[in-house]
Motif scaffolding. Structure first.
Motif, short mmCIF file in Angstrom:
data_model
loop_
_atom_site.label_atom_id
_atom_site.label_comp_id
_atom_site.label_asym_id
_atom_site.label_seq_id
_atom_site.Cartn_x
_atom_site.Cartn_y
_atom_site.Cartn_z
N LEU A 132 82.02 36.65 49.54
CA LEU A 132 83.21 37.51 49.57
C LEU A 132 84.21 36.99 48.55
O LEU A 132 84.74 35.89 48.69
N ARG A 192 77.04 38.96 55.03
CA ARG A 192 75.81 39.75 54.95
C ARG A 192 76.18 41.22 54.97
O ARG A 192 76.93 41.68 55.83
N VAL A 193 75.66 41.96 54.01
CA VAL A 193 75.90 43.39 53.89
C VAL A 193 74.63 44.12 54.31
O VAL A 193 73.56 43.87 53.75
N SER A 194 74.73 44.99 55.31
CA SER A 194 73.56 45.73 55.76
C SER A 194 73.93 47.20 55.90
O SER A 194 75.10 47.56 56.02
N THR A 195 72.90 48.04 55.89
CA THR A 195 73.14 49.47 56.00
C THR A 195 72.00 50.13 56.75
O THR A 195 70.85 49.70 56.66
N VAL A 204 82.67 47.26 49.32
CA VAL A 204 82.39 47.77 50.66
C VAL A 204 83.71 48.16 51.32
O VAL A 204 84.66 47.35 51.34
N SER A 262 69.53 44.54 54.02
CA SER A 262 70.43 43.44 54.34
C SER A 262 70.46 42.47 53.18
O SER A 262 69.41 42.01 52.71
N ILE A 284 82.26 41.92 46.81
CA ILE A 284 81.26 40.93 47.19
C ILE A 284 80.28 40.70 46.04
O ILE A 284 79.84 41.66 45.38
#
Length: 283
Positions: free
Chosen positions: A231, A271-274, A254, A226, A245
């Motif tokens: 942006l 927030r970028v999570s995977t 993304v 995370s 981002i």
């Protein structure tokens, strides 16, 4: 034990606010103080140093530095202060800067040896690089073997390689001299490497405190990674949308569906999570 109960009205990122901080710090702790700009971090350091007045109670190792009847002046507080801009005496050599604080030449030479500055001890500080100047500043702050070492983003202006090396030296000195250290930092990796306690401030108050992993780790549920970023743009490519981002010093892309773009606003924090069950690490 260091007991801190600080109150002061100040102007922060949201205008007028009350700095209201109540903390207990164990002797020998390395505390990272973090939070958004304008949350009161630097003011708290200056109050602890005696550089700013406030309605506060400060007790260090059983000695009252400040209460409603006493105010110990800065020169009588056993502190070391490392500034972001070095604050060295430009007309002096490296060792003269240290001996100005304390005439203990043996200690000065020991500090210069630990920080790999021995060969530069007779050089004028104006001829040094930024990393070397910050080493001198750190050594000078430790010349009186302070009870409390205060550092205000001391490494933020340095490149990553020098920064990592200085982090190692700071930790070595902290452990050797058993100094209680409070350092303002915004760098998660730096906070994780150096501190055993993290204090997050927001609008003049303590929002969170604990170990770096507990305070800074923001994954939840099945999300394995995370990251927070800004942006910058959303670009349509054929039938898909790509969000651009900024995360740290990098730009990432993304892929989004049209529905996912509806609630996103350019310039906002995201927030970028995977769910990376088999992550790969490359270098």
């Amino acid at each position: 034990m260091i007991k801190i109960d600080v109150e002061k009205e100040l102007i922060g990122s949201i205008g007028k606010m009350n700095l209201d901080v109540n903390l207990q710090i164990n002797e020998g702790d390395f505390v990272a103080l973090t939070g958004l700009s304008g949350s009161g971090k630097t003011t708290l350091l200056r109050i602890l140093a005696g550089l700013e007045e406030s309605n506060s109670y400060i007790n260090v190792a059983g000695k009252v530095w400040q209460d409603d009847k006493h105010f110990l002046p800065v020169q009588k507080r056993q502190i070391g202060f490392v500034f972001q801009d070095y604050a060295l005496f430009s007309n002096m050599s490296v060792i003269e800067n240290l001996l100005f604080v304390n005439k203990d030449k043996k200690l000065a030479l020991e500090l210069l040896e630990i920080t790999e500055l021995s060969k530069l001890k007779d050089r004028n500080v104006t001829t040094l690089s930024g990393g070397q100047k910050q080493r001198v500043s750190l050594c000078r702050a430790l010349m009186n073997k302070p009870k409390l070492l205060l550092m205000d983003e001391p490494l933020s202006a340095l490149d990553p390689t020098i920064r990592t090396k200085l982090q190692d030296e700071i930790l070595t000195l902290h452990k050797k001299f058993k100094t209680t250290t409070i350092m303002v930092s915004h760098d998660p990796s730096e906070i994780y490497r150096l501190s055993n306690k993290v204090i997050v401030m927001q609008n003049g108050v303590v929002k969170k405190e604990g170990k770096a992993k507990d305070v800074l780790l923001k994954t939840s549920g099945s999300a394995k990674f995370s990251f927070e970023g800004e942006l910058l743009d959303i670009v349509k490519v054929d039938v898909i949308y790509i969000a651009i981002i900024s995360i740290g010093q990098q730009l990432v892309e993304v892929v989004l569906s049209e529905d996912e773009t509806l609630n996103l606003k350019i310039g906002s924090k995201v927030r970028v999570s995977t769910k990376a069950f088999s992550p790969n690490i490359s270098y």
